[in-house]
Design an enzyme around this catalytic site. Structure first.
Site, mmCIF file in Angstrom:
data_model
loop_
_atom_site.group_PDB
_atom_site.id
_atom_site.type_symbol
_atom_site.label_atom_id
_atom_site.label_comp_id
_atom_site.label_asym_id
_atom_site.label_seq_id
_atom_site.Cartn_x
_atom_site.Cartn_y
_atom_site.Cartn_z
ATOM 1 N N GLU A 59 30.925 50.362 9.915
ATOM 2 C CA GLU A 59 30.168 51.232 9.020
ATOM 3 C C GLU A 59 30.866 51.386 7.674
ATOM 4 O O GLU A 59 30.207 51.423 6.615
ATOM 5 C CB GLU A 59 29.985 52.621 9.654
ATOM 6 N N CYS A 82 31.441 56.530 15.652
ATOM 7 C CA CYS A 82 32.432 57.405 16.281
ATOM 8 C C CYS A 82 32.447 58.775 15.616
ATOM 9 O O CYS A 82 32.133 58.917 14.433
ATOM 10 C CB CYS A 82 33.810 56.767 16.243
ATOM 11 N N THR A 168 38.591 21.529 43.410
ATOM 12 C CA THR A 168 39.300 21.918 42.194
ATOM 13 C C THR A 168 40.587 21.137 41.961
ATOM 14 O O THR A 168 41.141 21.194 40.869
ATOM 15 C CB THR A 168 39.650 23.415 42.244
ATOM 16 N N THR A 305 43.823 30.903 46.468
ATOM 17 C CA THR A 305 44.322 32.111 47.138
ATOM 18 C C THR A 305 44.047 33.356 46.320
ATOM 19 O O THR A 305 43.470 34.331 46.810
ATOM 20 C CB THR A 305 45.832 31.973 47.423
#
Length: 373
Positions: A59, A82, A168, A305
């Site tokens: 702003e 704000c 992977t 994992t």
């Protein structure tokens, strides 16, 4: 209060405010990305976006660009202005002093320090103030900030690269490169928007990753925090990430070797004990800690994992999966270690939100529904 009615021009100017906000995609942490457009008499008289934390908000930049033409204008802001003093003065006060006639916010600020107070301040000054225009798009621009303000934890995005048969890495651990150059460049853009990179010690020992963001542009990038889950402090002091600028945090379990901790700290790491059980780091405690550190978006690049532990604990918000057009065979490694799933009702459902080609690969983005979905 009746729901506001917005015109086609309102939508157009708010879309521009969101476009401006996205310019801060790589630089605003821990603040949200925010854009602002000032319109008077149907003409845009000022624009701005929040560029870096501690610097003027969107702003203020727009008001400076508009000068005296801000009086009587409509301000389109992608997040409620704000109303509190932080590192910068309240933007709601600045809009009031500039004499704007109307403020349209895409969404209310989820920050408890604001949470509607900015809009109330504006209305109290006689300014027409509305919210809710393109709210879904505004929230999508700041998923981490919104989640951290609402829950105290960051948004967790898990990046995965796999072959067409869901693998992977080869059985030997070899994984470079599953995807092509375009997909790898896309990953660096995801890293650049992330507040922190999270991985496990197994991935570090196998690959010695940098976990930094490298873009082929001149765009400014705020490098993400690097976080390693390392219950027994096995991270080598020669790890590549320790030689890079920025913070590396090593999360260990209780009872870790003090000598190892001292050596890592001397090498530039921050060592944090986050494990209630000896020999185990709590992923939940790690995310709680990162939330307190002001981390908005966490990107996980890890092995099966840690990926499985995060998924089983319900800690992943989004999966980004790069699918490469090749096969790696039965012996190669999978995406997640998820023991105990034996029945169809236990499968974890996903909601696909985006599918697109990235070079020769495909990128799938999905949200998590949960078991049985």
């Amino acid at each position: 209060m009746a729901k506001a009615s917005f015109s086609a021009d309102d939508h157009r100017h708010m879309a521009r405010a969101l476009q401006l906000a996205a310019r801060g995609l790589y630089t605003t942490d821990p603040n949200p990305r925010v854009g602002c457009v000032l319109v008077r008499g149907g003409e845009v008289v000022g624009e701005g976006w929040h560029e870096r934390a501690g610097e003027p908000h969107a702003e203020i930049h727009a008001l400076r660009a508009a000068g005296g033409q801000a009086r009587g204008a409509t301000a389109y802001v992608s997040l409620e202005p704000c109303a509190h003093h932080g590192r910068t003065p309240p933007c709601a006060e600045a809009l009031i002093e500039a004499g704007v006639a109307r403020v349209v916010a895409a969404m209310e600020d989820p920050n408890p320090q604001v949470a509607g107070q900015g809009l109330r301040m504006l209305r109290g000054a006689g300014i027409e103030a509305e919210a809710g225009l393109l709210q879904a798009q505004a929230e999508a621009l700041n998923p981490g900030f919104v989640k951290r303000m609402r829950t105290g934890r960051p948004f967790v995005r898990c990046k995965l690269a796999m072959s067409l048969d869901g693998r992977t890495a080869m059985a030997s651990g070899e994984s470079q490169w599953i995807t092509g150059p375009a997909a790898r460049a896309d990953v660096h853009r995801l890293r650049a928007r992330s507040s922190a990179m999270l991985t496990g010690i197994g991935t570090v020992l196998a690959d010695d990753p940098s976990l930094d963001a490298r873009l082929d542009t001149d765009e400014p990038v705020q490098q993400p925090l690097r976080v390693v889950l390392d219950s027994r402090l096995r991270l080598p002091v020669t790890a590549r990430m320790l030689s890079l600028p920025g913070r590396t945090i090593v999360c260990c379990a209780g009872g870790a070797d003090p000598a190892r901790a001292g050596a890592l700290q001397a090498a530039g790491a921050e060592v944090i004990e986050l494990g209630a059980e000896p020999g185990r780091v709590s992923p939940t405690a790690v995310l709680d800690f990162l939330g307190r550190e002001g981390v908005n978006e966490v990107m996980v690049e890890a092995g099966a994992t840690l990926n499985g532990a995060l998924l089983a604990a319900g800690l992943i918000d989004e999966l980004v999966v790069y699918l490469a057009p090749h096969l790696m065979g039965d012996a190669a490694r999978g995406l997640f270690h998820l023991p105990g799933l034996e029945h169809m009702r236990e499968r974890i459902g996903l909601t696909i939100t985006d599918i697109r080609a990235v070079g020769q690969d495909w990128r799938l983005t999905a949200g998590i529904q949960g078991p049985g979905a």
